[in-house]
Design an enzyme around this catalytic site. Sequence first.
Site, PDB file in Angstrom:
ATOM      1  CB  SER A  20      -7.475  -0.262  18.525  1.00 18.62           C
ATOM      2  OG  SER A  20      -8.615   0.375  17.959  1.00 18.62           O
ATOM      3  CG  HIS A 153       1.844 -46.912  30.593  1.00 19.86           C
ATOM      4  ND1 HIS A 153       1.421 -46.176  31.674  1.00 19.86           N
ATOM      5  CD2 HIS A 153       0.919 -47.905  30.438  1.00 19.86           C
ATOM      6  CE1 HIS A 153       0.301 -46.699  32.166  1.00 19.86           C
ATOM      7  NE2 HIS A 153      -0.030 -47.747  31.417  1.00 19.86           N
ATOM      8  CB  SER A 274      22.519 -29.369  12.078  1.00 18.88           C
ATOM      9  OG  SER A 274      23.658 -28.914  12.775  1.00 18.88           O
ATOM     10  CE  LYS A 280      21.013 -33.175  15.037  1.00 17.90           C
ATOM     11  NZ  LYS A 280      19.922 -33.653  15.856  1.00 17.90           N
ATOM     12  CD  GLU A 287      12.194 -29.957  17.060  1.00 14.35           C
ATOM     13  OE1 GLU A 287      12.908 -30.151  18.041  1.00 14.35           O
ATOM     14  OE2 GLU A 287      12.634 -29.580  15.957  1.00 14.35           O
ATOM     15  CE1 TYR A 314     -15.979  -1.487  23.370  1.00 13.24           C
ATOM     16  CE2 TYR A 314     -15.622   0.605  24.482  1.00 13.24           C
ATOM     17  CZ  TYR A 314     -15.179  -0.393  23.637  1.00 13.24           C
ATOM     18  OH  TYR A 314     -13.936  -0.292  23.064  1.00 13.24           O
ATOM     19  CE  LYS A 322     -11.808  -5.111  17.710  1.00 13.88           C
ATOM     20  NZ  LYS A 322     -11.538  -4.453  18.994  1.00 13.88           N
TER      21      LYS A 322
HETATM   22  N1  ARG Z   1     -11.840   0.729  18.952  1.00 13.07           N
HETATM   23  C1  ARG Z   1     -12.792   0.285  19.903  1.00 13.07           C
HETATM   24  C2  ARG Z   1     -12.680  -1.213  20.130  1.00 13.07           C
HETATM   25  O1  ARG Z   1     -12.008  -1.856  19.423  1.00 13.07           O
HETATM   26  C3  ARG Z   1     -14.201   0.554  19.469  1.00 13.07           C
HETATM   27  C4  ARG Z   1     -14.598   1.916  19.792  1.00 13.07           C
HETATM   28  C5  ARG Z   1     -15.428   2.049  20.964  1.00 13.07           C
HETATM   29  N2  ARG Z   1     -14.947   3.223  21.577  1.00 13.07           N
HETATM   30  C6  ARG Z   1     -15.600   3.942  22.484  1.00 13.07           C
HETATM   31  N3  ARG Z   1     -14.997   4.950  22.944  1.00 13.07           N
HETATM   32  N4  ARG Z   1     -16.787   3.617  22.900  1.00 13.07           N
HETATM   33  O2  ARG Z   1     -13.272  -1.718  21.070  1.00 13.07           O
END
Ligand code: ARG
Length: 457
Positions: A20, A153, A274, A280, A287, A314, A322
Amino acid sequence: MWGGRFGSGPAAIMQEINASIGTDKRMWREDLDGSRAHADMLAAQGIIEPADRDAILDGLDRIEREWAEGGLVEDLALEDIHMHAEARLKELVGTPAGRLHTARSRNDQVATDFRLWTRRACDEAGAGLAALQQALLDRAEEHAGSIMPGFTHLQSAQPVTLGHHLMAYVEMLRRDRSRVADCRRRLNECPLGSAALAGTGFPVDREMTARALGFDAPTRNSLDAVSDRDFALEFAQAALTAGLHLSRLAEEIVIWASQPYRFVDLPDSFSTGSSIMPQKRNPDAAELVRAQPGTYLGAVTLLATMMKGLPLAYAKDLQQDKEPVFKVFDTLQLALAAMTGMVRELGFRTERMRKVAAAGHSTATDLADWLVREASVPFREAHHITGRAVALADEKDCTLSDLPLDELKAIDGRIDAGVFDVLSVDKSVASRSSFGGTAPDQVRARIAEAREELKAE
Ligand code: ARG
């Protein structure tokens, strides 16, 4: 970092799906801050030696300078920002780096980093919303008495003031700011110390890390703390509502700038030409803002679907959190900046607005109200009488105030010359002085209040 129990490394494709870093590197400052607070606490509690803490803090400072200058080098094998930071720390300071992760897991680490990031996003979004409010307030003040048609309206309904119309958006943004502030207030608890899911056996001081990072308190349940992403969803939802408001304003600007309306001149700085039609001047920025609720709703949908049915605590599903939040924040900030610029520079054609406001018998309600007030006619009957006056004006292709008195009297004998006092758009607007109404004095009072409120925060 976790290879001890494995005989061989992951497949390349496993690394690719798992990593990530491309996204979460954006939280690198938050990650370093979290580590600083954690290292300080570990030493204060006697869990690590002061010398190790000093080495760790020094290393974290060096990483900060390094990444601020040249950015970080991504390595998929290091998965995420947490492992990039730790690996670099190890290179810089050696053994003490390995003590930093005592009483900590990436699960509470990422939850902490992301809350810190979203907290700042709330603050910056709040400031962006306030800047647009300021721009609207300034233009509303300038046009507290300018007359425009009010619509229902999208048909001319009653004349209103342009200042009143702009102030409607100030109200929407006021609610948006309170939603963002609310999200910030609720998210401001610190997950650090929840560790992987169950808490830790080390004698950590969770109050200390919470305080160091500006949180109000530590979270109260470790299972919840590592798996809660309500704050991400709430931020996206708040952005969605703000985005809907921006989209309505954007659409009005598009309509107002169209040739049949000609209520506004788009500033050069916020329009495009344009490539084929030389005349234009297109409202592209408006928009684009009009189209953005799809982005916010997409993020809300993604986050809600990610959390749906997810068992505690988790799970890697949560790593999807994210990207949508970053996207929402970037989109919203750009939209707010563009709308603020556009509102500041729009050229309002007030003469044209006023002319259109007077057309379409927009003061018919004033005639009916006059009959109720001056001649004690029941409103329903007054409505009917006025309808006949409107039909007559249509037949003669004139406005209500152009109708001769004797012809009005022929419709209803109780009408006298006093009625002409209420048929102008200015009189109509000035008469709507109920609290929150469109009368210029009311608008000025609301502007003053809104300015005070913004100053107080
Ligand atoms: N990169 C992970 C996240 O964004 C966090 C790590 C947690 N990883 C794990 N193997 N417990 O959620």
